[in-house]
Design an enzyme around this catalytic site. Sequence first.
Site, PDB file in Angstrom:
ATOM      1  N   SER A 445      -5.623   9.026   1.337  1.00  0.00           N
ATOM      2  CA  SER A 445      -6.550   9.381   2.358  1.00  0.00           C
ATOM      3  C   SER A 445      -7.268  10.779   1.975  1.00  0.00           C
ATOM      4  O   SER A 445      -7.016  11.856   1.388  1.00  0.00           O
ATOM      5  CB  SER A 445      -5.291  10.086   3.688  1.00  0.00           C
ATOM      6  N   CYS A 637       0.546  11.537   9.916  1.00  0.00           N
ATOM      7  CA  CYS A 637       0.262  10.940   8.541  1.00  0.00           C
ATOM      8  C   CYS A 637       1.147  11.222   7.559  1.00  0.00           C
ATOM      9  O   CYS A 637       1.937  12.400   7.570  1.00  0.00           O
ATOM     10  CB  CYS A 637      -1.024  11.803   8.065  1.00  0.00           C
ATOM     11  N   ASP A 682      -1.551   7.265   9.969  1.00  0.00           N
ATOM     12  CA  ASP A 682      -2.027   6.819   8.578  1.00  0.00           C
ATOM     13  C   ASP A 682      -0.983   6.901   7.723  1.00  0.00           C
ATOM     14  O   ASP A 682      -0.630   8.142   7.277  1.00  0.00           O
ATOM     15  CB  ASP A 682      -3.163   7.879   8.413  1.00  0.00           C
ATOM     16  N   TRP A 684       2.302   5.751   4.753  1.00  0.00           N
ATOM     17  CA  TRP A 684       2.398   4.767   3.656  1.00  0.00           C
ATOM     18  C   TRP A 684       3.617   4.858   2.829  1.00  0.00           C
ATOM     19  O   TRP A 684       4.440   5.736   3.370  1.00  0.00           O
ATOM     20  CB  TRP A 684       1.224   5.085   2.544  1.00  0.00           C
TER      21      TRP A 684
HETATM   22  P1  FAD Z   1       2.584   3.586  -9.145  1.00  0.00           P
HETATM   23  O1  FAD Z   1       2.340   3.333 -10.247  1.00  0.00           O
HETATM   24  O2  FAD Z   1       1.892   2.837  -7.763  1.00  0.00           O
HETATM   25  O3  FAD Z   1       4.263   3.671  -8.506  1.00  0.00           O
HETATM   26  C1  FAD Z   1       4.868   3.480  -7.466  1.00  0.00           C
HETATM   27  C2  FAD Z   1       6.193   4.212  -7.325  1.00  0.00           C
HETATM   28  O4  FAD Z   1       6.714   3.444  -8.202  1.00  0.00           O
HETATM   29  C3  FAD Z   1       6.197   5.666  -8.015  1.00  0.00           C
HETATM   30  O5  FAD Z   1       7.066   6.293  -7.367  1.00  0.00           O
HETATM   31  C4  FAD Z   1       6.704   5.175  -9.456  1.00  0.00           C
HETATM   32  O6  FAD Z   1       7.586   6.483  -9.746  1.00  0.00           O
HETATM   33  C5  FAD Z   1       7.708   3.946  -9.171  1.00  0.00           C
HETATM   34  N1  FAD Z   1       7.944   3.458 -10.597  1.00  0.00           N
HETATM   35  C6  FAD Z   1       6.935   3.433 -11.535  1.00  0.00           C
HETATM   36  N2  FAD Z   1       7.758   2.589 -12.265  1.00  0.00           N
HETATM   37  C7  FAD Z   1       8.678   1.896 -11.702  1.00  0.00           C
HETATM   38  C8  FAD Z   1       9.698   1.108 -12.184  1.00  0.00           C
HETATM   39  N3  FAD Z   1       9.683   0.348 -13.461  1.00  0.00           N
HETATM   40  N4  FAD Z   1      10.924   0.634 -11.331  1.00  0.00           N
HETATM   41  C9  FAD Z   1      10.947   1.149 -10.335  1.00  0.00           C
HETATM   42  N5  FAD Z   1       9.936   2.014  -9.811  1.00  0.00           N
HETATM   43  C10 FAD Z   1       8.905   2.426 -10.565  1.00  0.00           C
HETATM   44  N6  FAD Z   1      -0.372   9.226  -1.713  1.00  0.00           N
HETATM   45  C11 FAD Z   1      -0.659  10.749  -1.990  1.00  0.00           C
HETATM   46  O7  FAD Z   1      -0.259  11.382  -2.638  1.00  0.00           O
HETATM   47  N7  FAD Z   1      -1.694  11.334  -1.148  1.00  0.00           N
HETATM   48  C12 FAD Z   1      -2.335  10.735  -0.008  1.00  0.00           C
HETATM   49  O8  FAD Z   1      -3.258  11.076   0.672  1.00  0.00           O
HETATM   50  C13 FAD Z   1      -2.127   9.157  -0.161  1.00  0.00           C
HETATM   51  N8  FAD Z   1      -2.797   8.331   1.013  1.00  0.00           N
HETATM   52  C14 FAD Z   1      -2.529   6.943   1.227  1.00  0.00           C
HETATM   53  C15 FAD Z   1      -3.086   6.382   2.060  1.00  0.00           C
HETATM   54  C16 FAD Z   1      -2.847   4.913   2.349  1.00  0.00           C
HETATM   55  C17 FAD Z   1      -3.552   4.047   3.086  1.00  0.00           C
HETATM   56  C18 FAD Z   1      -1.802   4.546   1.283  1.00  0.00           C
HETATM   57  C19 FAD Z   1      -1.512   2.800   1.327  1.00  0.00           C
HETATM   58  C20 FAD Z   1      -1.090   5.007   0.519  1.00  0.00           C
HETATM   59  C21 FAD Z   1      -1.444   6.566   0.280  1.00  0.00           C
HETATM   60  N9  FAD Z   1      -0.976   7.444  -0.773  1.00  0.00           N
HETATM   61  C22 FAD Z   1      -1.123   8.603  -0.701  1.00  0.00           C
HETATM   62  C23 FAD Z   1       0.216   6.840  -1.731  1.00  0.00           C
HETATM   63  C24 FAD Z   1      -0.582   6.195  -2.987  1.00  0.00           C
HETATM   64  O9  FAD Z   1      -1.650   5.108  -2.597  1.00  0.00           O
HETATM   65  C25 FAD Z   1      -0.067   5.866  -4.027  1.00  0.00           C
HETATM   66  O10 FAD Z   1       1.036   4.828  -3.667  1.00  0.00           O
HETATM   67  C26 FAD Z   1       0.912   6.900  -4.576  1.00  0.00           C
HETATM   68  O11 FAD Z   1       0.042   7.781  -5.255  1.00  0.00           O
HETATM   69  C27 FAD Z   1       1.561   6.305  -6.002  1.00  0.00           C
HETATM   70  O12 FAD Z   1       0.698   5.881  -6.998  1.00  0.00           O
HETATM   71  P2  FAD Z   1       0.898   5.791  -8.491  1.00  0.00           P
HETATM   72  O13 FAD Z   1      -0.167   4.809  -9.221  1.00  0.00           O
HETATM   73  O14 FAD Z   1       0.996   7.046  -9.097  1.00  0.00           O
HETATM   74  O15 FAD Z   1       2.140   5.053  -8.626  1.00  0.00           O
END
Ligand code: FAD
Length: 684
Positions: A445, A637, A682, A684
Amino acid sequence: MALDTLDLGVLAAIVLAIVIYFTKGSLWGKSDGEDVSVPRGSSRDLVEILAANNKKALVLFASQTGTAEDYSHKFAKEFQSRFSIPTMCGDLADYDYENLNEIFTSIDGFQLVVFFTATYGEGEPPDNAVEFFDYLENECDDLSNLKFSCFGLGNSTYEFYNAMGKKTVSTLTEKGATLVGELGLGDDGRGTMDEDYMAWKDGLFDILKDQLSLEEHELVYEPQIKIEESVLTIDSPEVSLGEPDDKYINPSQEEAQSLNEGPFDHTHPYLAPITVSRELFNSDSRHCIHAEFDISDSNLKYTTGDHLAIWPSNSNEHVFKFLDILGLSEKKDVVIDIKSLDPTVHPHVISPSTYEAVVRHYLEISGPVSRQFVGSVAQFAPTEQAKAHASKLGKDKALFHEEVTSRYLNIADLLHVLSDGVKWTSIPFAFIIESVAHLQPRYYSISSSSLSEKQAIHVTAVVEQEKYPNVDHIVTGVATNLLFNIQLAQNKVSNVKPVVTYDLAGPRQKFAPFKLPVHVRRSTFKLPSNPATPIICIGPGTGVAPFRGFIRERVAQTANDISVGKTLLFFGCRNSSEDFLYKDEFVDYSKKLGEKFELVTAFSRETAEKVYVQHKMLERAKEISELLNDGAFFYVCGDAARMARDVQNVLIRIMMSERKVTESIATDMVKNLRVLNRYQEDVW
Ligand code: FAD
């Protein structure tokens, strides 16, 4: 000796034959085994494409973040393999639907259409399916020949759980189509998407065997793509080293210029410089990054409340462990050609590339493993023991949960455990590309205002690194740890050691210094068009992100002598000294907006009783009710799992107590706010 006309003709034919032999037709885009009569993208006529490619089943996806797309490919492949029915998988946006009803009558032996439908935002279709649903509702009147199945991907913590899956079924059946099996409901909210899919798919296969008299075969891997090691080297300019799309590979001067011009979307990002990044938490173990992307050199535009999609790459540790267990460490820089064996299949990997670039930039290697993957990788196990164990895990849901899911293993971890470290050198790399989900952008966001920050996009991201009890490693998220690494490097922080590290310079140093590929996704989460309208914002944790943008917008409006309505912001975190995001900024906003801005804080760990934003809302019940009476917009949010639903329930309670109405009337009042677009989420 002069050659006569006949000799020249013969010579030309020989030259042509030699060219065909040595290029295998690739000079005009034809590769081995391809039937290129109607290749992907050259027609939008479904019947024509299916007939030309001899397909007897069709899988279509409505996907926003790529999950529905990944499942649909997986399904199409297994369906084809199990029942020997040539199956095409396609994007709903790529076709016209006028002859959807004619597929079954025009193509002899055609069996089934299967929809994979995600639900986005507040019950909306994904972008790629907007036109399809528009067609269904407004133009289509007869689908009586259509036999279809549907799997919906949703989140039960959302108000509009699996709305589009349900809508697909109701609309198609209304038009006379026949649903085969039941609508599958995949639930991301309970974390059971994979198991929900497997249960639905197995059930559907049983029904299909019965109803359509399909014969089932043992599942064996049938590649749809071909990988060949190339004579090119990592230094060849046409080789992808992980560029976000092919426009970024070896562009001419003119093409390089157009890279800043867009349009930017999920197929083509802007490589945006991060000019500022900083840590927002005051903690050794938890981190939250504020990052500012400079868009001044580009045509990238956004409006306050939109989302920024960040295209990540995998960490060095995950990449090397993955390559190692496949026995590819030594060959990581070898260039490979990736060719489709089926003109309707389009691998999500740029070719030619290297093993390492594919693993680092295009595959989702560090997330949870699916049970289906384990079952199908068993056939390539390096030892009999590993094979037996993998097959057992693939079949036993409880065992899989105990040994894999609850231990947070990723693919490389699991392969390592299964074979006791023996390399899995027999897995075809084509299988890896086809079976491992492709690395998707992560959405954030936007926490800046397009009025106040015209040339920059800010995001606020909490870093995902969790140490679970009885798990021997720290579980990390891909994109947020990348942002964390950028912050450390950009600010030259040397006393903090990240859990995982990244190649920040990117392919051919293109990401240096501190650039990331991004695009903007328009959102419906918007300020009222009249700035004088009051707003109530509920944003605990990083849920505060878009509200920072809203407030900055109102500060800019005030500076431009525009009268703004009151902003009442509820923010919550653990305690005021550790994770109070933008604490100092809020003081500044208060000065600039005066009584037009009020921040209400809830610190969950400062008192014996945990205090959340919902509790603070109850304390301010009267004011919330009055503001809503004055036409205020209500925004939520952040966490979809619990907070968003709790907040809605608290608002219903507030309406009951302040307006002296029954629960059902209060519930209708809140529903009505949603209908009027005055209650926006908003989450997630
Ligand atoms: P990812 O790699 O996607 O991992 C997701 C989760 O899975 C993590 O918690 C990770 O620890 C866990 N994981 C990793 N490996 C494994 C495994 N082997 N087994 C099980 N679990 C595992 N986030 C914000 O911080 N700020 C925002 O403003 C924000 N806005 C968003 C708006 C929208 C519309 C949406 C859809 C999401 C938003 N998010 C926001 C969430 C963001 O998109 C991500 O999902 C988040 O930051 C995690 O991304 P990442 O790539 O670091 O984790």
